[in-house]
Design an enzyme around this catalytic site. Structure first.
Site, PDB file in Angstrom:
ATOM      1  N   SER A 195      28.517  38.672  51.715  1.00 27.93           N
ATOM      2  CA  SER A 195      27.609  38.111  50.836  1.00 27.93           C
ATOM      3  C   SER A 195      28.189  37.430  49.613  1.00 27.93           C
ATOM      4  O   SER A 195      27.463  36.845  48.731  1.00 27.93           O
ATOM      5  CB  SER A 195      26.871  39.294  50.162  1.00 27.93           C
ATOM      6  N   LYS A 228      29.804  38.600  41.954  1.00 30.78           N
ATOM      7  CA  LYS A 228      29.046  38.840  43.422  1.00 30.78           C
ATOM      8  C   LYS A 228      29.687  39.789  44.197  1.00 30.78           C
ATOM      9  O   LYS A 228      30.897  39.673  44.603  1.00 30.78           O
ATOM     10  CB  LYS A 228      28.632  37.658  44.006  1.00 30.78           C
ATOM     11  N   GLY A 265      30.205  41.914  48.074  1.00 30.40           N
ATOM     12  CA  GLY A 265      30.033  41.674  49.564  1.00 30.40           C
ATOM     13  C   GLY A 265      30.336  42.675  50.083  1.00 30.40           C
ATOM     14  O   GLY A 265      31.281  43.578  49.787  1.00 30.40           O
TER      15      GLY A 265
END
Length: 306
Positions: free
Chosen positions: A103, A245, A247
């Site tokens: 991600s 972010k 993942g």
């Protein structure tokens, strides 16, 4: 953050210096680069080789290996300080290992989707497809801005399909992202999850620095939108800003887990990448506290700024 020719040149110089430092460290540790079957990257290699002699030596923090040992998980951490050009590494023997970005690819996917016109804006509502999802909160139409916050996979799969295989491949190449391999057209909504696209922690940190400074071939307004989408709401008395972010890639055994991003302290940027070898779902919860602890230990962002 608007991109200017001056800031872009500075970003390229810093990135080349950091890449050179990482290359020098890898050579010192391994004697030679491992052949992972990735396509040759002459321009990047040439820049790194030219800069290796002048780049600051990477700082290896063996003392911080205890952060991983105490958590009971293997992995690596890379931080790049744009002000000093210094790269700091924990567990350097793993910093160049490439795995799926999972991600974390939502960051370049967002920039590509905006630049390519797959959406008119980050607030355009995108259909999720109507199929049952493994996460209940993904099961509704939503904007890219909302989707990146909850890591809604079907929205970004739809965006990748709208961009299309040929254009997506071109952008991944222009971004010099990891091994730059998205596979065939049948992989257009899977390549960042199950391969063939892969990227190392060292490459992730350098790419995050480019995202942070706007040193990418996309419009400044799209970079600013992306920044707003991944900015975290923290309470720091020194006024620093945190962007990141997470993942989590599927795997038959070890599951690569990521936390990538950067901290802005005035004009200074520290980009970072944490990669864990997660053996169970419980390890996913380690990504945020470990990243915060490592940033605290490096003096980048004190713990407790939440």
């Amino acid at each position: 953050m608007p991109t200017t020719p001056h800031s872009a040149r500075q970003g390229r110089a810093r990135r080349a210096a950091a890449a050179g430092a990482a290359l020098a460290l890898a050579a010192a540790l391994a004697g030679c680069a491992a052949d992972d079957g990735a396509p040759e990257r002459p321009s990047a290699s040439a820049s790194a080789s030219a800069s290796a002699s002048s780049a600051p030596e990477p700082r290896v923090r063996a003392d911080l290996e205890a952060v991983f040992a105490d958590a009971g998980v293997n992995g690596t951490f890379v931080a790049y300080d744009s002000a000093t050009g210094e790269t700091t590494v924990v567990n350097p023997e793993e910093m160049d290992e490439r795995v799926q970005p999972a991600s974390t690819f939502k960051i370049p996917n967002s920039l590509i989707s905006l630049q390519a016109g797959a959406v008119e804006s980050a607030d355009e509502v995108v259909p999720y497809g109507g199929e049952p999802q493994r996460v209940d909160k993904w099961e509704h139409d939503m904007s890219m801005r909302e989707a990146i916050r909850i890591s809604a996979l079907p929205i970004f799969q739809e965006l990748a399909r709208r961009v299309g295989h040929e254009e997506m491949g071109s952008w991944v190449e222009r971004f010099d992202y990891g091994n730059r391999d998205i596979g065939g057209p049948d992989r257009i909504d899977q390549f960042w999850l199950h391969g063939p696209l892969s990227i190392s922690a060292a490459e992730q940190a350098l790419f995050m620095e480019r995202v942070a400074t706007g040193d990418l071939p996309v419009d400044a307004e799209h970079v600013a939108t992306l920044h707003d989408m991944v900015r975290q709401d923290i309470d720091d008395p020194e006024g620093r800003d945190l962007y990141w972010k997470s993942g989590w890639a599927d795997g038959p055994e070890l599951m690569p887990g990521w936390m990538v991003g950067w901290v802005e302290d005035g004009d200074d940027v520290t980009a970072f990448a944490l990669r864990l070898e997660m053996e169970s779902d419980a390890h996913a919860d380690l990504r945020e506290p470990m990243t915060r602890e490592l940033l605290d230990e490096l003096g980048v962002l004190p713990a407790g700024t939440d």
